[in-house]
Design a protein around this motif. Structure first.
Motif, PDB file in Angstrom:
ATOM      1  N   ASN A 109       2.408  -1.983   2.953  1.00  0.00           N
ATOM      2  CA  ASN A 109       3.790  -2.687   3.685  1.00  0.00           C
ATOM      3  C   ASN A 109       3.326  -3.543   4.646  1.00  0.00           C
ATOM      4  O   ASN A 109       2.706  -3.376   5.228  1.00  0.00           O
ATOM      5  CB  ASN A 109       4.849  -1.531   4.158  1.00  0.00           C
ATOM      6  CG  ASN A 109       5.472  -2.808   4.621  1.00  0.00           C
ATOM      7  OD1 ASN A 109       5.175  -3.941   5.213  1.00  0.00           O
ATOM      8  ND2 ASN A 109       6.909  -1.943   4.417  1.00  0.00           N
ATOM      9  N   THR A 111       4.353  -5.906   6.326  1.00  0.00           N
ATOM     10  CA  THR A 111       5.780  -6.505   7.638  1.00  0.00           C
ATOM     11  C   THR A 111       5.002  -7.525   8.282  1.00  0.00           C
ATOM     12  O   THR A 111       5.161  -8.490   9.208  1.00  0.00           O
ATOM     13  CB  THR A 111       6.591  -5.860   7.435  1.00  0.00           C
ATOM     14  OG1 THR A 111       7.658  -5.770   6.325  1.00  0.00           O
ATOM     15  CG2 THR A 111       7.854  -6.131   7.620  1.00  0.00           C
ATOM     16  N   PHE A 112       4.195  -6.494   8.597  1.00  0.00           N
ATOM     17  CA  PHE A 112       3.781  -6.883  10.253  1.00  0.00           C
ATOM     18  C   PHE A 112       2.878  -6.798  10.229  1.00  0.00           C
ATOM     19  O   PHE A 112       1.796  -7.154  11.321  1.00  0.00           O
ATOM     20  CB  PHE A 112       3.952  -4.887  10.916  1.00  0.00           C
ATOM     21  CG  PHE A 112       4.682  -5.104  10.946  1.00  0.00           C
ATOM     22  CD1 PHE A 112       5.441  -5.618  11.552  1.00  0.00           C
ATOM     23  CD2 PHE A 112       5.464  -3.860  10.827  1.00  0.00           C
ATOM     24  CE1 PHE A 112       7.271  -4.973  11.990  1.00  0.00           C
ATOM     25  CE2 PHE A 112       6.877  -3.545  10.364  1.00  0.00           C
ATOM     26  CZ  PHE A 112       7.554  -4.080  11.443  1.00  0.00           C
TER      27      PHE A 112
HETATM   28  C1  LIG Z   1       8.281  -2.854   4.643  1.00  0.00           C
HETATM   29  O1  LIG Z   1       8.660  -2.472   5.820  1.00  0.00           O
HETATM   30  C2  LIG Z   1       9.560  -2.458   6.062  1.00  0.00           C
HETATM   31  C3  LIG Z   1      10.050  -2.140   8.092  1.00  0.00           C
HETATM   32  O2  LIG Z   1       9.547  -1.238   8.110  1.00  0.00           O
HETATM   33  C4  LIG Z   1      10.897  -2.645   5.491  1.00  0.00           C
HETATM   34  O3  LIG Z   1      12.116  -3.074   6.139  1.00  0.00           O
HETATM   35  C5  LIG Z   1      10.705  -2.695   4.266  1.00  0.00           C
HETATM   36  O4  LIG Z   1      11.590  -2.608   3.145  1.00  0.00           O
HETATM   37  C6  LIG Z   1       9.904  -2.033   3.236  1.00  0.00           C
HETATM   38  N1  LIG Z   1       9.314  -2.883   2.849  1.00  0.00           N
HETATM   39  C7  LIG Z   1       8.442  -1.605   1.596  1.00  0.00           C
HETATM   40  C8  LIG Z   1       8.657  -2.481   0.409  1.00  0.00           C
HETATM   41  O5  LIG Z   1       8.755  -0.369   1.906  1.00  0.00           O
END
Ligand SMILES: *[C@@H]1O[C@H](CO)[C@@H](O)[C@H](O)[C@H]1NC(C)=O
Ligand SMILES: *[C@@H]1O[C@H](CO)[C@@H](O)[C@H](O)[C@H]1NC(C)=O
Ligand SMILES: *[C@@H]1O[C@H](CO)[C@@H](O)[C@H](O)[C@H]1NC(C)=O
Length: 349
Positions: A109, A111-112
């Motif tokens: 992931n 996201t960060f």
């Molecule tokens: C990745 O992590 C974020 C934050 O924790 C979350 O909101 C998001 O759903 C995650 N994405 C996936 C594809 O798992």
């Protein structure tokens, strides 16, 4: 190449942080609302920062970083070149972000942020090094390859929308390195003369500067550019370049010539950072002083709880010499003996 134990890396981070601090001028106290500083971190570099790319980039196996003592203090090896965490891990934690995932982990992931660093990678392309007769043994994923991953990652998030890209990068921290150390490591370990290695500096610094220019062009406004360590203090060099001539050693018992060289690179890098600041007055480009950081650790090693008899010894080896360095018995290789308390040692090589 340069590897240090988790304990020392933590302290390096503290020192680095004081160098990073000017970035936050004008913000409230760093301990509150840390998450407001950055949404993401993008890391470029080599083994000092790789959290698992090399072991995926080149999955043939036999990676010493997948064996203890690597990862020993975090339960399992992850491909980090440390018995524990790396500086970038502590930086992420400090900002309240999760540890950065390696770009080559398909399931990860992002996201960060993303970690593009690959252990063993270089600032110059492997073909450029090859033309100088220098082999990059572990990976071809040099800085320009990592930048192409960065572009492709941004494209996957924003397509061709430059507003999307810029607003995301405005809230990101970019760590451009440390990178370039391996270009010199390979040259030195493959028999190039000091003169030849000095001649590489302008090209290495130019590659790093161009990489910073590229991330700025994409929208980055906060970039940290770390320099090189005092490599003359590392057991691998102390061992391979050992000499009876005491004039060759400085007051810390490190090899003067190599430390002078590291400082020469760092001075050129700082000059390039000065140019970048002039060219981009609205971007914070900050030098990360790893040279001072490691020197500070060495000077304060005893109060930092490092073993005073092991300050110039690798953690692994078979009593080869006073540096405990043995090329065939390095950490993670079969037959290597691991020191009893890795936390008390500064170096793995
Ligand atoms: C990745 O992590 C974020 C934050 O924790 C979350 O909101 C998001 O759903 C995650 N994405 C996936 C594809 O798992
Ligand atoms: C790097 O590229 C060269 C030339 O394509 C190739 O021969 C070599 O195996 C590659 N090295 C690694 C570690 O992938
Ligand atoms: C390195 O380790 C090997 C295997 O134990 C040993 O044969 C060799 O003598 C060692 N080298 C040195 C310089 O001690």
């Amino acid at each position: 190449m340069a590897k240090t134990s988790s304990g020392s890396l933590f302290f390096l981070f503290l020192v680095l942080f004081s160098a990073v601090n000017p970035i936050f001028k004008g913000f409230a106290s760093a301990s509150q609302h840390k998450k407001l500083f950055f949404d993401r971190i993008f890391q470029f570099g080599d083994s000092l920062s790789d959290t698992g790319n090399l072991v995926r980039d080149n999955p043939i196996g036999g990676h010493p970083f997948m064996n203890f003592p690597y990862g020993q203090t975090i339960q399992h090896p992850t491909g980090r070149c440390s018995d524990g965490l790396l500086m970038i891990d502590y930086i992420a934690e400090f900002f309240g972000l999760p540890l950065l995932n390696p770009y080559l982990d398909q399931q990860a992931n992002f996201t960060f942020g993303v970690n593009f660093a690959v252990a063993g990678s270089t600032a110059l392309d492997t073909s450029t090094l090859m033309a100088k007769g220098i082999i990059s043994p572990s990976t071809n994923s040099s800085l320009s390859v990592q930048l192409s991953w960065f572009r492709s990652h941004l494209h996957s998030l924003c397509g061709d929308n430059s507003n999307c890209r810029e607003s995301m990068l405005r809230k990101s921290l970019v760590m451009m390195g440390e990178v370039g150390g391996n270009d010199y490591n390979y040259a030195l370990l493959q028999g190039k003369t000091m003169e030849e290695v000095y001649q590489m500096v302008p090209a290495v610094v130019r590659a790093i500067k161009e990489a910073v220019e590229e991330v700025i062009k994409m929208g980055a406004v906060r970039v940290v550019v770390p320099g090189n360590f005092p490599i003359g203090c590392m057991p691998i060099y102390l061992s391979l370049f050992e000499t009876q001539d005491s004039n060759m050693y400085d007051e810390l018992n490190c090899l003067k010539g190599l430390n002078n060289f590291a400082r020469f690179h760092n001075e050129h890098l700082k000059a390039a950072i000065g140019e970048l600041r002039k060219e981009h007055p609205n971007v914070a480009v900050v030098y990360g002083d790893y040279y001072y950081g490691l020197t500070w650790i060495i000077r304060n090693a005893v109060s930092l709880k490092f073993n005073k008899d092991g300050l110039q010894k690798t953690c692994c080896g078979v009593g080869g010499n006073k540096y405990n360095f043995n090329l065939t018995r390095m950490c993670g290789y079969e037959g290597a003996t691991v020191c009893e308390n890795p936390n008390e040692r500064i170096y793995e090589v």
